[in-house]
Design a protein around this motif. Sequence first.
Motif, PDB file in Angstrom:
ATOM      1  N   ASN A  48       0.836  -1.184   0.000  1.00  0.00           N
ATOM      2  CA  ASN A  48       0.000   0.000   0.000  1.00  0.00           C
ATOM      3  C   ASN A  48       0.876   1.241   0.000  1.00  0.00           C
ATOM      4  OD1 ASN A  48      -2.495   1.014  -0.182  1.00  0.00           O
ATOM      5  ND2 ASN A  48      -2.983   0.875   1.996  1.00  0.00           N
ATOM      6  N   VAL A  49       0.859   1.963  -1.121  1.00  0.00           N
ATOM      7  CA  VAL A  49       1.705   3.155  -1.201  1.00  0.00           C
ATOM      8  C   VAL A  49       0.827   4.386  -1.322  1.00  0.00           C
ATOM      9  CG1 VAL A  49       3.394   4.366  -2.607  1.00  0.00           C
ATOM     10  CG2 VAL A  49       3.584   1.922  -2.292  1.00  0.00           C
ATOM     11  N   THR A  50       0.968   5.317  -0.407  1.00  0.00           N
ATOM     12  CA  THR A  50       0.170   6.533  -0.489  1.00  0.00           C
ATOM     13  C   THR A  50       1.040   7.690  -0.964  1.00  0.00           C
ATOM     14  OG1 THR A  50       0.696   7.107   1.767  1.00  0.00           O
ATOM     15  CG2 THR A  50      -1.304   5.800   1.404  1.00  0.00           C
ATOM     16  N   ASP A  51       0.349   8.746  -1.380  1.00  0.00           N
ATOM     17  CA  ASP A  51       1.072   9.935  -1.832  1.00  0.00           C
ATOM     18  C   ASP A  51       1.934  10.507  -0.727  1.00  0.00           C
ATOM     19  OD1 ASP A  51      -1.301  11.352  -4.198  1.00  0.00           O
ATOM     20  OD2 ASP A  51       0.396   9.980  -4.425  1.00  0.00           O
ATOM     21  N   SER A  52       1.443  10.432   0.501  1.00  0.00           N
ATOM     22  CA  SER A  52       2.228  11.039   1.589  1.00  0.00           C
ATOM     23  C   SER A  52       3.518  10.273   1.840  1.00  0.00           C
ATOM     24  CB  SER A  52       1.398  11.133   2.868  1.00  0.00           C
ATOM     25  OG  SER A  52       0.890   9.863   3.193  1.00  0.00           O
ATOM     26  N   ASP A  53       3.495   8.947   1.601  1.00  0.00           N
ATOM     27  CA  ASP A  53       4.746   8.175   1.706  1.00  0.00           C
ATOM     28  C   ASP A  53       5.779   8.742   0.752  1.00  0.00           C
ATOM     29  OD1 ASP A  53       3.030   4.981   1.959  1.00  0.00           O
ATOM     30  OD2 ASP A  53       3.681   6.394   3.511  1.00  0.00           O
TER      31      ASP A  53
ATOM     32  N   GLN B 181       7.419   5.158  -6.506  1.00  0.00           N
ATOM     33  CA  GLN B 181       6.653   5.694  -7.631  1.00  0.00           C
ATOM     34  C   GLN B 181       6.211   4.565  -8.552  1.00  0.00           C
ATOM     35  OE1 GLN B 181       5.524   8.503  -8.736  1.00  0.00           O
ATOM     36  NE2 GLN B 181       6.545  10.122  -7.598  1.00  0.00           N
TER      37      GLN B 181
ATOM     38  N   LYS C 115       3.441   2.644  -7.009  1.00  0.00           N
ATOM     39  CA  LYS C 115       2.185   3.407  -7.062  1.00  0.00           C
ATOM     40  C   LYS C 115       1.571   3.330  -8.460  1.00  0.00           C
ATOM     41  CE  LYS C 115       0.548   8.090  -6.951  1.00  0.00           C
ATOM     42  NZ  LYS C 115       1.070   9.390  -7.279  1.00  0.00           N
TER      43      LYS C 115
ATOM     44  N   GLU D 264      -2.046   1.788  -9.663  1.00  0.00           N
ATOM     45  CA  GLU D 264      -3.039   2.509 -10.460  1.00  0.00           C
ATOM     46  C   GLU D 264      -3.358   1.747 -11.733  1.00  0.00           C
ATOM     47  OE1 GLU D 264      -1.611   6.859  -8.944  1.00  0.00           O
ATOM     48  OE2 GLU D 264      -1.904   6.583 -11.095  1.00  0.00           O
TER      49      GLU D 264
ATOM     50  N   LYS E 140       0.998  19.944  -5.942  1.00  0.00           N
ATOM     51  CA  LYS E 140       0.278  18.719  -6.268  1.00  0.00           C
ATOM     52  C   LYS E 140       0.846  18.193  -7.549  1.00  0.00           C
ATOM     53  CE  LYS E 140      -3.632  20.328  -6.468  1.00  0.00           C
ATOM     54  NZ  LYS E 140      -4.923  20.464  -7.142  1.00  0.00           N
TER      55      LYS E 140
END
Lengths: 423, 233
Positions: A180-185, A269, A272, A276, B223
């Motif tokens: 699980n990779v989030t943007d905040s990571d 990246q 992620k 997606e 962003k």
Amino acid sequence: LCTYHRFIFFFCIQVLFFGFGWLFFMRQLFKDYEVRQYVVQVVFSVTFAFSCTMFELIIFEILGALSSTSRYFHWKLNLYVILLVLIFVVPFYIGYFVVSNIRLLQRQKLLFACMVWFTFMYFFWKLGDPFPILSPKHGILSIEQLISRVGVIGVTLMALLSGFGAVNCPYTYMSYFLRNVTDSDILALERRLLQTMDMIVSKKKRIAMTRRQMYQRGEDQNKQTGFWGMIKSVTSTQTGSENLSLIQQEVDALEELSRQLFLETVDLQATKERIEYSKTFQGKYFNFLGYFFSIYCVWKIFMVKFWSQHISFILVGIIIVTSIRGLLITLTKFFYAISSSKSSNVIVLVLAQIMGMYFVSSVLLMRMSMPLEYRSIVTEVLGELQFNFYHRWFDVIFLVSALSSILFLYLAHKQAPEKHMAL
Amino acid sequence: MASLDRVKVLVLGDSGVGKSSLVHLICQNQVFGNPSWTVGCSVDVRVQDYKEGTPEEKTFYIELWDIGGSVGSASSIKSTRAVFYNSVNGIILVHDLTNKKSSQNLYRWSMEALNKDSSPTGVIVSNGDYDREQFVENAVPLLLIGTKFDQIPENKRSEVLTRTAFLSEDFNAEEINLDCTNPRYFAAGTSNAVKLSRFFDKVIEKRYFTRDSSQMTGFTDRKRFNFKSLHYD
């Protein structure tokens, strides 16, 4: 179909394959480089064309197209040409371009290239000794000697790639494995990366400033006279350069850290993007294929065989297409990863060699998937090689490769979440 | 040295053109003895005397950020190296004079770096098309450097120099052609050294002495949203 028409037909298809290989070379492999030695492109396309022709001949065999004598003739012809290319032309040019890159040997390029080729031939010949691939009644200069060795190399390669692919394909596409990779990571890692770069910059500024001061003081140093002047000049430059080497060591450590952080960020990246992608339609389709092929590979491990002609044909067709596509993609990725403008020629030729050997041994192994009535032509053309050996050798290497891949991927997967915990 | 005083110049170009050697030559005045692939980004610092020889002379430290990789890299690598493109004050574009593709790829390199900077919300809308207008009115000073000059045979030199002249016109930039293994190209007083010095002075001038420079500070308010379709094999 008279002989003349037949030849034209085959020639046209070969030109088509040649063109495809040429385009692939230009658009994919060499799209970032300038082609200065056209011979490399020609050799690559020729190898590709003749390799594909072999597959075409197998399809004709199953379809029963043309007469069996003409098929046999074209088989032999194609085989001779491709062996010529794989054993003489490509290794010679590899040696030639490797020698061209080494400055010392520039003068006698041809001589050294020939020496490299003879060394290659020696080891190539020696390869036959430990393997029971020929029946003893063959002479030394028969075609079976050459094919058997090419076969061993190619089969090993195929088994390694298939084993890894069988494990990697489901691993890549199945959602279960995805972390699980989030943007905040990613943002957190990037922040660390930029902070590290800032630290490197400030230390380098200090080094530059200190150097400049030392240089300027050095000029004043010469004006210092007297005993105390000398002592002062010696001690100040000593501490100056000691400080410098200390800061330089810190900089080296920080630079190593920045490289690691960069690679970790790239990894996150990529994960992620993979996540997606798996949510899109294409991703789901490949996901399903992944499940399907992993089941097929497990099945293969237990050696269950089909016998019907139609299934055999479709299966052979799928294996050919996915094999070629998979190989080309793997070769391209490999090429991008390791090539530079100096070594690109050598690497492309090595890839052509691998591709040719891979395709030749595909033919050997394809016997396994073909029903009895179609095997005869392959047996007839390739002589009395010990086919069973190749099948067993493939299975062994396949198993070894698959198991090692499982172990490797498991360890890599386990490592990954812990790395990010240490933020 | 306050962090607000930074002057950042990117060094962009294909893999293997000689960026690391060039940066070493510019900053240390020495030939780089051990070039190897740059992973990520490597930074070096050049001491520049702004307006040297005049009463307004001031010393600045210019950071040269040498970004590794190629234009055809995977999108994960491109997204990662985009973090280095923030708050850029100048760009040095490096190409290999013996390799035409490296010169052509410079258009893509500059689009990659400039599109990052010029859009305020950080949205990458690059579709790969080259827009000359953007370079003419560009706020970021560019310098074009061609390497491996010594490897071009005498009879091909004029042809190569014509080509680079077109390139420098397209980018609206000065050009320097040299060989990174020979320090005499940047020896004090040579036209190359003067051009380089002028470029850095221009960068400093744009950074500190004009009012319309817009910097992107921080990246927590950035962003990043990639419109390019994800291509995965």
